[in-house]
Scaffold this motif. Structure first.
Motif, PDB file in Angstrom:
ATOM      1  N   THR A   1       0.835  -1.199   0.000  1.00 21.23           N
ATOM      2  CA  THR A   1       0.000   0.000   0.000  1.00 21.23           C
ATOM      3  C   THR A   1       0.870   1.250   0.000  1.00 21.23           C
ATOM      4  O   THR A   1       0.677   2.169  -0.800  1.00 21.23           O
ATOM      5  N   TYR A   2       1.862   1.234   0.868  1.00 16.45           N
ATOM      6  CA  TYR A   2       2.773   2.381   0.969  1.00 16.45           C
ATOM      7  C   TYR A   2       3.518   2.600  -0.337  1.00 16.45           C
ATOM      8  O   TYR A   2       3.597   3.720  -0.848  1.00 16.45           O
ATOM      9  N   LEU A   3       4.057   1.521  -0.893  1.00 15.49           N
ATOM     10  CA  LEU A   3       4.847   1.666  -2.124  1.00 15.49           C
ATOM     11  C   LEU A   3       3.978   2.154  -3.277  1.00 15.49           C
ATOM     12  O   LEU A   3       4.389   2.986  -4.077  1.00 15.49           O
ATOM     13  N   LEU A   4       2.755   1.635  -3.364  1.00 13.10           N
ATOM     14  CA  LEU A   4       1.860   2.075  -4.436  1.00 13.10           C
ATOM     15  C   LEU A   4       1.560   3.563  -4.323  1.00 13.10           C
ATOM     16  O   LEU A   4       1.696   4.316  -5.300  1.00 13.10           O
ATOM     17  N   TYR A   5       1.172   3.995  -3.128  1.00 12.42           N
ATOM     18  CA  TYR A   5       0.758   5.397  -2.976  1.00 12.42           C
ATOM     19  C   TYR A   5       1.935   6.364  -3.084  1.00 12.42           C
ATOM     20  O   TYR A   5       1.785   7.464  -3.587  1.00 12.42           O
ATOM     21  N   THR A   6       3.101   5.960  -2.598  1.00  6.45           N
ATOM     22  CA  THR A   6       4.215   6.914  -2.654  1.00  6.45           C
ATOM     23  C   THR A   6       4.970   6.851  -3.978  1.00  6.45           C
ATOM     24  O   THR A   6       5.293   7.883  -4.541  1.00  6.45           O
ATOM     25  N   ASN A   7       5.253   5.640  -4.485  1.00 12.88           N
ATOM     26  CA  ASN A   7       6.106   5.557  -5.673  1.00 12.88           C
ATOM     27  C   ASN A   7       5.348   5.671  -6.979  1.00 12.88           C
ATOM     28  O   ASN A   7       5.927   6.043  -7.991  1.00 12.88           O
TER      29      ASN A   7
ATOM     30  N   ILE B   1       3.601  -9.736  -3.860  1.00  9.12           N
ATOM     31  CA  ILE B   1       4.701 -10.480  -4.494  1.00  9.12           C
ATOM     32  C   ILE B   1       6.070  -9.887  -4.153  1.00  9.12           C
ATOM     33  O   ILE B   1       7.071 -10.576  -4.265  1.00  9.12           O
ATOM     34  N   ILE B   2       6.108  -8.616  -3.728  1.00  5.35           N
ATOM     35  CA  ILE B   2       7.427  -8.053  -3.422  1.00  5.35           C
ATOM     36  C   ILE B   2       8.124  -8.785  -2.281  1.00  5.35           C
ATOM     37  O   ILE B   2       9.324  -8.664  -2.126  1.00  5.35           O
ATOM     38  N   ALA B   3       7.356  -9.578  -1.525  1.00  2.00           N
ATOM     39  CA  ALA B   3       8.003 -10.370  -0.481  1.00  2.00           C
ATOM     40  C   ALA B   3       8.957 -11.404  -1.085  1.00  2.00           C
ATOM     41  O   ALA B   3       9.866 -11.881  -0.419  1.00  2.00           O
ATOM     42  N   PHE B   4       8.731 -11.725  -2.350  1.00  5.34           N
ATOM     43  CA  PHE B   4       9.590 -12.723  -3.020  1.00  5.34           C
ATOM     44  C   PHE B   4      10.643 -12.054  -3.896  1.00  5.34           C
ATOM     45  O   PHE B   4      11.255 -12.686  -4.735  1.00  5.34           O
ATOM     46  N   LYS B   5      10.789 -10.730  -3.721  1.00  2.00           N
ATOM     47  CA  LYS B   5      11.722 -10.002  -4.575  1.00  2.00           C
ATOM     48  C   LYS B   5      12.785  -9.296  -3.755  1.00  2.00           C
ATOM     49  O   LYS B   5      12.600  -9.014  -2.578  1.00  2.00           O
ATOM     50  N   ASP B   6      13.896  -9.021  -4.432  1.00  2.00           N
ATOM     51  CA  ASP B   6      14.921  -8.181  -3.837  1.00  2.00           C
ATOM     52  C   ASP B   6      14.617  -6.769  -4.324  1.00  2.00           C
ATOM     53  O   ASP B   6      15.041  -6.382  -5.414  1.00  2.00           O
ATOM     54  N   LEU B   7      13.853  -6.033  -3.524  1.00  2.00           N
ATOM     55  CA  LEU B   7      13.308  -4.773  -4.004  1.00  2.00           C
ATOM     56  C   LEU B   7      14.413  -3.754  -4.301  1.00  2.00           C
ATOM     57  O   LEU B   7      15.244  -3.453  -3.456  1.00  2.00           O
TER      58      LEU B   7
ATOM     59  N   PHE C   1      14.555   0.026  -5.954  1.00  2.00           N
ATOM     60  CA  PHE C   1      13.667   1.083  -6.431  1.00  2.00           C
ATOM     61  C   PHE C   1      14.025   1.558  -7.830  1.00  2.00           C
ATOM     62  O   PHE C   1      13.179   2.036  -8.563  1.00  2.00           O
ATOM     63  N   ARG C   2      15.326   1.417  -8.207  1.00  2.00           N
ATOM     64  CA  ARG C   2      15.696   1.858  -9.555  1.00  2.00           C
ATOM     65  C   ARG C   2      15.070   0.937 -10.607  1.00  2.00           C
ATOM     66  O   ARG C   2      14.694   1.374 -11.674  1.00  2.00           O
ATOM     67  N   LYS C   3      14.972  -0.342 -10.279  1.00  2.00           N
ATOM     68  CA  LYS C   3      14.382  -1.275 -11.239  1.00  2.00           C
ATOM     69  C   LYS C   3      12.850  -1.288 -11.153  1.00  2.00           C
ATOM     70  O   LYS C   3      12.181  -1.847 -12.016  1.00  2.00           O
ATOM     71  N   GLY C   4      12.299  -0.719 -10.100  1.00  2.00           N
ATOM     72  CA  GLY C   4      10.851  -0.753  -9.918  1.00  2.00           C
ATOM     73  C   GLY C   4      10.421  -2.075  -9.308  1.00  2.00           C
ATOM     74  O   GLY C   4      11.228  -3.007  -9.194  1.00  2.00           O
ATOM     75  N   ILE C   5       9.143  -2.142  -8.903  1.00  2.00           N
ATOM     76  CA  ILE C   5       8.665  -3.350  -8.227  1.00  2.00           C
ATOM     77  C   ILE C   5       8.645  -4.540  -9.175  1.00  2.00           C
ATOM     78  O   ILE C   5       9.127  -5.620  -8.859  1.00  2.00           O
TER      79      ILE C   5
END
Lengths: 297, 312
Positions: free
Chosen positions: A127-133, B44-50, B52-56
């Motif tokens: 939720t946070y990532l969607l709203y902020t990014n 799904i981001i729990a299964f990713k190495d987040l 931010f430059r590459k995006g979710i």
């Protein structure tokens, strides 16, 4: 005679227990209010007490005179509460009315779509990532208005059930025969005939907005967007905050310091005061709302 | 064949007829997609190495690595234990007190007093946790608190340093939670008691049943379904904690995490304080999934016990 004796004992026990509970419920507010009108040095020496040696209105005088930040935060809270309550009610009731229509194709699917949001949610991180990014609402007023609070599936379903059971289908059908469009039916028949549920939901949504600190805590870092609850959160962690942000902070150097201990309590009082004032008037509605399940337990 | 006949109206005409209704639903549907459904997919981001430059979507998949890290720490067990145990105590204590207060209120003959007591116990329910944290602070502040400066000195006691002493906090949090929520439960149970037919009580007192017997054999059995339903609903939410209670009331004091850290505060701190988004998202997914299973299970039980109260 045994019975009335028995009842008398019950009444005494009930009074004792309930008086104790009521005292516990109210006493903290009394302590808060008295702390806010205690003289600053007295607070420093004796702490928060119910019978302070010296009273003073300096905290409130300060709030009225120099509290630009506080007045602004108050304005933010009022604005967000009014807009959020209105917008939320309109969006939710417009979603609820079609769902209350048994003839609507796809009704079951849409109802499930609404209902499922009560069972499963993505939680804070996505939720946070969607709203902020992606939606860029960080440090805007939208952040206080939109996330989480605006539409609640529970209220939508509550309204849907009310519309379905309290607005008879023939009323809608005859309006259709007379040539009324759906929007007109919604606005001129459904809403006026459903005032009790609208009022109940408005009360709960309004209180939720007034009391909300969560959105501000997550999405707001700039003090100019603080609501009163966010200002209080910030001041709890940072007692110097007001001093640093006062419009007069430069001029204050050399003059008396802000009565920071009592001011904190005074702001907390102004935060609860509106609730306390409307409480006697809305209490019956509130109680009825709880009884029909308007609160998500 | 019958179905084909009844839908003889052309699809397009039917759609046109209902178009205004669909349009009306549009804002709400869009909101739920944004606020609720996209974040669900975002788990799904729990299964990713987040990164931010590459995006979710562009971040690298790392399988269960975040979960391995999370469950290798002692935090996972601690936050699960705290969340569940506190909720168990809250459920038991708050429902017990709620029923008790409701019964005492219901049979109170002095109407003005009854109204006053009910207003008083419900009041805390309307107050935000931030304000409550100020109320608690007025009592527990080390150097200015009401307890340390006024109450404990009466007994010749030296007050402890409340905000650095983790072992003191379970009772405090339990008390504050009950303080806030008992009024709500009381009102709920009171409305359930008001639904009981008065003739039961009249008949019972004619038979010479004492007050206590009436409570035991009429009131309690008849509100039992409501109690069971409330308990089950609360069990369905046992994996979710009241964030404000565990964050604001202990003033986010690091010394207290042992007894105040719950899943919700852990996820928040990982995301916004320590920047450990991987662990935070893993804990979030863990909460969402277990929470979902618990809601489904509790509803299944509700449907068995009293079908009319089941959510679905």
């Amino acid at each position: 005679m045994i019975q009335s004796n028995d009842n008398r004992i019950f009444q005494i026990v009930a009074h004792v227990v309930l008086a104790l509970f009521s005292f516990l419920a109210i006493f903290p507010f009394i302590l808060l209010i008295i702390s806010s009108i205690t003289e600053e040095n007295t607070l420093a020496i004796y702490g928060y007490t119910i019978f302070p040696k010296q009273l003073s209105g300096e905290a409130y005088a300060y709030l009225f005179k120099e509290g630009n930040q506080i007045v602004h935060a108050y304005g933010v809270t009022i604005m967000i509460t009014i807009i959020g309550t209105f917008a939320g009610l309109i969006i939710m009731s417009m979603l609820a009315y079609p769902l209350s229509r048994r003839d609507l194709p796809g009704r079951k699917g849409f109802t499930f779509f609404v209902f499922f949001t009560m069972l499963f949610n993505g939680g804070l991180v996505p939720t946070y990532l969607l709203y902020t990014n992606y939606l860029n609402i960080k440090n805007t007023y939208w952040a206080l208005l939109i996330p989480i609070l605006l539409v609640s599936a529970w209220y939508v379903l509550l309204m849907r059930t009310y519309f379905a059971t309290n607005v008879p289908t023939p009323v809608i059908e005859s309006a259709q025969i007379d040539g009324a469009g759906e929007f007109r039916i919604y606005w001129q028949i459904i809403i006026p005939m459903s005032r009790p549920i609208i009022a109940t939901v408005a009360l709960f949504v309004g209180i939720a907005y007034w009391n909300d600190w969560y959105n501000g805590m997550i999405f707001i870092t700039k003090p100019q967007y603080y609501s009163i609850q966010n200002l209080l959160t910030r001041m709890m962690n940072d007692i110097q905050f007001l001093q640093n942000n006062s419009s007069l902070s430069a001029a204050l150097a050399g003059t008396a310091a802000i009565p920071s201990i009592s001011v904190r309590m005074a702001i907390a009082v102004t935060g609860v005061l509106p609730i306390m004032i409307i409480y006697p008037f809305v209490q019956n509605n509130f109680v009825k709302g709880i009884a029909v399940g308007a609160v998500k337990g | 064949m019958v179905a084909a006949k009844t839908t003889s109206v052309p699809r397009s005409a039917k759609f046109k007829k209902y178009l205004p209704l669909y349009l009306m639903m549009l804002p709400g549907v869009i909101y739920l997609i944004i606020n609720n459904y996209i974040p669900m997919a975002g788990l799904i981001i729990a299964f990713k190495d987040l990164n931010f430059r590459k995006g979710i979507l562009g971040s690298d998949w790392i399988g269960f690595a975040n979960f391995r890290y999370l469950f290798a720490t002692s935090d996972a067990l601690l936050i699960t234990r705290n969340t569940v145990l506190y909720n168990v105590v809250f459920i038991a204590l708050n429902n017990f007190l709620g029923v008790t207060v409701a019964i005492l209120l219901n049979d109170m003959t002095a109407l003005k007093a009854k109204k006053f007591y009910q207003s008083a116990v419900l009041l805390p329910y309307l107050i935000s946790m931030v304000i409550i944290s100020y109320l608690v602070f007025a009592f527990l502040s080390n150097d200015r608190g009401f307890l340390n400066r006024t109450v404990l000195p009466i007994f010749g006691q030296q007050g402890p340093s409340w905000y650095t002493n983790a072992s003191l906090w379970p009772p405090i949090l339990i008390f504050v939670n009950a303080w806030k929520n008992v009024g709500y439960l009381c009102v709920l149970y009171l409305s359930s008691i008001l639904g009981i037919n008065k003739e039961f009580y009249e008949a019972a007192s004619l038979e010479g049943a004492s007050k206590w017997q009436q409570i035991k054999y009429i009131t309690l059995p008849l509100i039992k379904p409501t109690i069971i339903m409330m308990v089950l609903i609360m069990i369905g939410k046992i994996f979710y904690a009241d964030f404000g209670l565990f964050y604001h009331v202990p003033m986010d004091s690091g010394a207290l995490y042992k007894t105040t850290n719950v899943i919700d505060t852990y996820v928040y701190r990982g995301l916004l304080k320590t920047g450990d988004v991987g662990m935070s998202s893993a804990a979030g997914l863990y909460q969402s999934v277990v929470g979902f299973i618990l809601v489904l299970t509790s509803n299944l039980v509700v449907r068995k016990v009293s079908p009319e109260n089941a959510l679905f």
